[in-house]
Design a protein around this motif. Sequence first.
Motif, short mmCIF file in Angstrom:
data_model
loop_
_atom_site.label_atom_id
_atom_site.label_comp_id
_atom_site.label_asym_id
_atom_site.label_seq_id
_atom_site.Cartn_x
_atom_site.Cartn_y
_atom_site.Cartn_z
N GLU A 5 23.78 -31.00 -9.59
CA GLU A 5 24.74 -30.28 -8.77
C GLU A 5 24.13 -29.07 -8.11
N ASN A 6 22.98 -28.67 -8.59
CA ASN A 6 22.37 -27.47 -8.04
C ASN A 6 21.27 -27.83 -7.04
N PHE A 7 21.35 -27.22 -5.88
CA PHE A 7 20.42 -27.53 -4.81
C PHE A 7 19.69 -26.26 -4.35
N GLY A 60 17.90 -29.18 -11.21
CA GLY A 60 18.40 -29.15 -9.84
C GLY A 60 17.55 -30.01 -8.92
N LYS A 131 18.86 -20.79 -3.85
CA LYS A 131 19.94 -21.73 -4.12
C LYS A 131 20.81 -21.85 -2.87
N ASP A 133 23.74 -24.06 -2.76
CA ASP A 133 25.00 -24.77 -3.03
C ASP A 133 26.19 -24.18 -2.28
N LYS A 134 26.15 -22.87 -2.06
CA LYS A 134 27.32 -22.20 -1.49
C LYS A 134 27.49 -22.51 -0.01
N SER A 138 24.28 -27.81 2.53
CA SER A 138 23.62 -28.48 1.40
C SER A 138 24.15 -29.91 1.25
N GLN A 139 25.43 -30.11 1.64
CA GLN A 139 25.98 -31.47 1.60
C GLN A 139 25.35 -32.36 2.66
N GLN A 142 22.13 -33.46 1.32
CA GLN A 142 22.29 -34.49 0.29
C GLN A 142 22.46 -35.88 0.87
#
Length: 299
Positions: A5-7, A60, A131, A133-134, A138-139, A142
């Motif tokens: 879940e961490n990118f 991650g 990081k 994710d926020k 990042s999506q 993915q």
Amino acid sequence: MITTENFYIQYHNADKLGYFPTENTNSKSLISDLILDDSQKYEKSWIYTSKKTALKSKGGTCFLIVGKTEDKIKNYYLWCYFRIENIEKNIVDIIVGGTGKDFKHPVLLNNLEDFDGFKKFCGNFGIGFQKIDKHDFSQTLQLFINEVKVSDPFSDRKLYLEKEIQKFNDKMLLIEPERKIQTINKLVRKDSKIVQLLKEYVDYKCQFPDCNSIIPDKKRGVNYVEVAHIKAVSKGGKGIIGNLIVLCPNHHKEFDLGERNIFEINNNRISGVLNNKNFQINLFNNYSYKINDSSKKYN
Ligand SMILES: [Zn+2]
């Protein structure tokens, strides 16, 4: 499928550094002309950083973004990604490494939706390892992972084991006959690397057909099994694939002491009769490639 879940991202400024992150790529090429090897790299992708956030990144996924000025435009490409498995620290750097892939064709990010916002979020990539994710981008990143299909960690491990077994098998093939007994005693009897790998490869299960022996080794957290030489060490049997078989202690003893007649033996299969019982054992039938034997090395 990536299950983390961490990118994170790491930025590689090819203008400043003068090279690309992948070896043997000509830094004068246009990135759009490059074709990279996109096979899985086991524990071989890594980046250097000084950012402390890296120390907590295990498990991650890290994306590597490469920036390069091409035709007077700064282009940003998604170059590779990897699962973060190892984090080492030396005096100067933190080394973050793991298993991942380069993209066969690095993905140009400039024109993707909200890339400019993402670039700002990343301090125009001046921050280094961070990081992400926020940020919704990042999506987007993915999505590219799913396209290249990461195999599941279990089969990754199997493939890794196959490669390691092959490596140690090649080493054992080179051991001279006169040193054999001495070396095998030292290396194999005391759980040499190849023996450990073979045990793990068969999931610590006896390879004798229909054997359900379970002897929990509480200390090591695995099922206790042994590795037997089909042709005894004292009779010149080598500690190599095709002559090693994972057995429970009962079958090991039965194999050593019993009345046995071997009909067929090669790298893949052993068949015969043991104490009036016919058996056939597929030694390494799960291998995705054929293990080399000494006569056909590196074919
Ligand atoms: Zn058994």
